[in-house]
Scaffold this motif. Sequence first.
Motif, short mmCIF file in Angstrom:
data_model
loop_
_atom_site.label_atom_id
_atom_site.label_comp_id
_atom_site.label_asym_id
_atom_site.label_seq_id
_atom_site.Cartn_x
_atom_site.Cartn_y
_atom_site.Cartn_z
N GLN A 7 42.94 22.96 36.50
CA GLN A 7 41.80 22.66 35.64
C GLN A 7 41.53 23.55 34.49
N PHE A 89 35.93 17.34 25.96
CA PHE A 89 36.50 16.75 27.20
C PHE A 89 37.99 16.07 26.99
N THR A 94 38.17 20.02 32.14
CA THR A 94 37.59 19.31 33.14
C THR A 94 36.03 19.58 33.44
#
Length: 278
Positions: A7, A89, A94
Amino acid sequence: MTAKLKQKIAVIGSGPAGLTCAADLAKLGYAVTIFESLHSPGGVLAYGIPEFRLPKNIVKEEIASIKDLGVEIKTGMVVGKLFSVKELFSQGFTAIFVGVGAGLPQFLGIEGEWLNRVYSANEFLIRANLMKSYLFPEYETPLNVGRNVAVIGGGNVAMDSARVALRMGSKVTVIYRRSEEEMPARKEEYENAREEGIKFYFLVAPVKILGDKNNWVKGMELIKMKLGPPDSSGRPRPIPIKNSRFSLNFDTVVIAIGQRPNPLIPESTAELKIGRIG
C-alpha cells in the motif's frame, strides 16, 4: 527488519503532524510520499518557530532521518490547486493523511491594515525564518521593519514575532486586549519576552492603524478594555470602555491574532468532512 507493504500512503503537509505520521507509517512498512506546498519541508518547524528557539539544523537532521526510512518528500506541490485529493487516489494511493496545519492568517478588519509595514505574523515569520530576510542582501528577501514595532496578540506566535523583531534591532510593544492572566502564550515564552525588554500593553485593543501621506504606518489608535463574563473560549470577554480611545506611535505593525486552515483542500474535495474551524 520491517516487511515492505504494497500500500502507498500520501501525506499532505510536512509539518510536525505530517512528518510524524509519515515516519510512523514507514516504520510499519508502508510506502509513504509527502506532498509539501513550500519549497522546503518542515512546515511550522522551518518557517514559524524562530532559529533561536529551534535551530534549523535540528529540523534538517530530523527530516533526513525520516527520508532514511524510505519516505519520499515532494516539495512545491500544492494539493487542491495542482491536483486534487481524488487525483491522488487515482495515482494509486490507498490512504491520504491531511496535515496542512493552520497557515492562513486572520486579520482584525480595522481601517489601515493595508498600510505599508503592516504584516500578518505568518508573512513576518516566513520572511524572517524560511526566506532568511535577516541575512539580506545575502538572501534577496528583505523585510522592511521600522524602529518601533507593535505586535497585536497574546499567543506563542505573537511572542515569536515580538522576539524576532527585537533581534532585528527594533523597540517592540505587545498589544493584548485581555489581562496578563488570560494570555494564551506559554508562561516561559512570555517571561522570556519580558526579560529581553519587550513592553506589554494589557487591556487595550486596536481600533485603527494610522498612516502618513505616503501610506506608511505612523501609529495606532487604541481603546481601553475591561473584562466581562466568560465568552466561548472560557476566558473573560473583553469589553470596550467608552471614551477611552488614545493613540501610540509605531512604524510597523505585526498582527498575530490566530490562524486557520487554508480552504484549498476542503473546497476541492466535496466529500471531505471538516470541523467548525476548517
